[in-house]
Motif scaffolding. Structure first.
Motif, mmCIF file in Angstrom:
data_model
loop_
_atom_site.group_PDB
_atom_site.id
_atom_site.type_symbol
_atom_site.label_atom_id
_atom_site.label_comp_id
_atom_site.label_asym_id
_atom_site.label_seq_id
_atom_site.Cartn_x
_atom_site.Cartn_y
_atom_site.Cartn_z
ATOM 1 N N ASN A 84 1.029 5.204 1.056
ATOM 2 C CA ASN A 84 0.416 6.298 1.798
ATOM 3 C C ASN A 84 0.811 7.593 1.107
ATOM 4 O O ASN A 84 1.910 8.105 1.296
ATOM 5 N N THR A 126 0.858 -1.179 0.000
ATOM 6 C CA THR A 126 0.000 0.000 0.000
ATOM 7 C C THR A 126 0.890 1.223 0.000
ATOM 8 O O THR A 126 2.016 1.186 0.497
ATOM 9 N N ASN A 175 -0.524 10.409 1.659
ATOM 10 C CA ASN A 175 -0.782 11.549 2.534
ATOM 11 C C ASN A 175 0.486 12.053 3.205
ATOM 12 O O ASN A 175 0.450 13.061 3.890
ATOM 13 N N THR A 176 1.591 11.323 3.039
ATOM 14 C CA THR A 176 2.869 11.754 3.603
ATOM 15 C C THR A 176 3.731 12.301 2.480
ATOM 16 O O THR A 176 3.548 11.977 1.308
#
Length: 91
Positions: A65, A63, A67-68
């Motif tokens: 991320n 996965t 959002n970082t």
């Protein structure tokens, strides 16, 4: 991290291996993987790893991320973060 990948590679083949419709030695065509993300941030992803349905071999789901900053790559839905050198990226 290498231990995690080695353990995953030694997992028994899925049930489909016994029926001859894919299995542990099955490598999907480039066309069937065309919809799969090929990177997470600056880390390139190649089969057997993948993000999304039909993009990875059993046990190799990743996965991303987003959002970082920079985006971070994880094994499945866990908190085990992958490093670039593990997946063949450059550091």
């Amino acid at each position: 991290m290498a231990c995690v990948l080695a353990c995953l590679a030694s997992m028994p083949p899925p049930a489909s291996a016994a029926t001859g419709d894919g299995g542990i030695l099955y490598i999907p065509s480039a066309a069937s993987l065309a919809h799969c993300p090929s990177s997470c941030g600056d880390v390139n992803i190649s089969y057997p790893f993948g993000i999304g349905a039909d993009c990875f071999r059993q046990g190799f789901e990743l996965t991303c991320n987003n959002n970082t900053r920079p985006p971070k790559l994880f094994l499945g839905n866990s908190t085990t973060q992958h490093l670039q050198y593990v997946l063949g990226g450059s550091s």
